[in-house]
Design a protein around this motif. Structure first.
Motif, PDB file in Angstrom:
ATOM      1  N   ARG A   1       4.785 -14.594 -27.062  1.00 18.15           N
ATOM      2  CA  ARG A   1       5.058 -13.343 -27.853  1.00 18.15           C
ATOM      3  C   ARG A   1       6.554 -13.028 -28.224  1.00 18.15           C
ATOM      4  O   ARG A   1       6.836 -11.849 -28.683  1.00 18.15           O
ATOM      5  CB  ARG A   1       4.912 -12.317 -26.719  1.00 18.15           C
TER       6      ARG A   1
ATOM      7  N   SER B   1       8.327 -18.220 -25.207  1.00 18.14           N
ATOM      8  CA  SER B   1       7.323 -17.087 -25.024  1.00 18.14           C
ATOM      9  C   SER B   1       6.442 -17.098 -26.188  1.00 18.14           C
ATOM     10  O   SER B   1       6.978 -17.200 -27.384  1.00 18.14           O
ATOM     11  CB  SER B   1       7.788 -15.788 -24.808  1.00 18.14           C
TER      12      SER B   1
ATOM     13  N   ASP C   1       8.991 -12.586 -20.993  1.00 16.99           N
ATOM     14  CA  ASP C   1       7.563 -12.835 -20.769  1.00 16.99           C
ATOM     15  C   ASP C   1       7.468 -13.658 -19.640  1.00 16.99           C
ATOM     16  O   ASP C   1       8.343 -14.537 -19.197  1.00 16.99           O
ATOM     17  CB  ASP C   1       7.251 -13.405 -22.161  1.00 16.99           C
TER      18      ASP C   1
END
Length: 122
Positions: A100, A98, A105
């Motif tokens: 993030r 991910s 996610d």
């Protein structure tokens, strides 16, 4: 929800044309500040009630911004297209996959295509 926000805008004289258009720099700045304020309120919320209040306020400012941009008549179609593209994504299953850093996610698989919204804002 969008209709209620438009009713509120109409009550306070914030009518908008029904064609997509940019905001003035002053209004865009105001809306960015307001949206960030509500995200911060959610971040700092201590109770579920505070979180709910912040999320509702965030939605009000979001939909108000849609209306003030004159995008209210195309917003549902834009939402549908974005969601259709999102449903083609996959769960990351690891924080490393991910961008993030969150394992749950959604990520774009090979060959994923972004939704086209250009025709909605002409």
């Amino acid at each position: 929800m969008l209709g209620k926000v438009i009713d509120m805008h109409n009550k306070f004289g914030l009518q908008q044309e029904s064609k997509p258009q940019p905001l003035s720099e002053a209004e865009k700045t105001f809306r960015i500040v307001a949206l960030r304020e509500e995200v911060t309120e959610y971040e700092e919320a201590v109770t579920l009630e505070d979180e709910l209040d912040a999320l509702v306020d965030l939605q009000v400012f979001l939909l108000g911004t849609v209306h003030r941009h004159g995008m209210h008549e195309v917003f549902q179609e834009a939402f549908n297209r974005v969601m259709q593209a999102n449903l083609q994504k996959e769960v990351a299953n690891s924080a490393e996959a991910s961008k993030r850093g969150f394992a749950r996610d959604l990520i774009k698989p090979a060959g994923w295509t972004a939704p086209c919204l250009k025709d909605l804002v002409k």
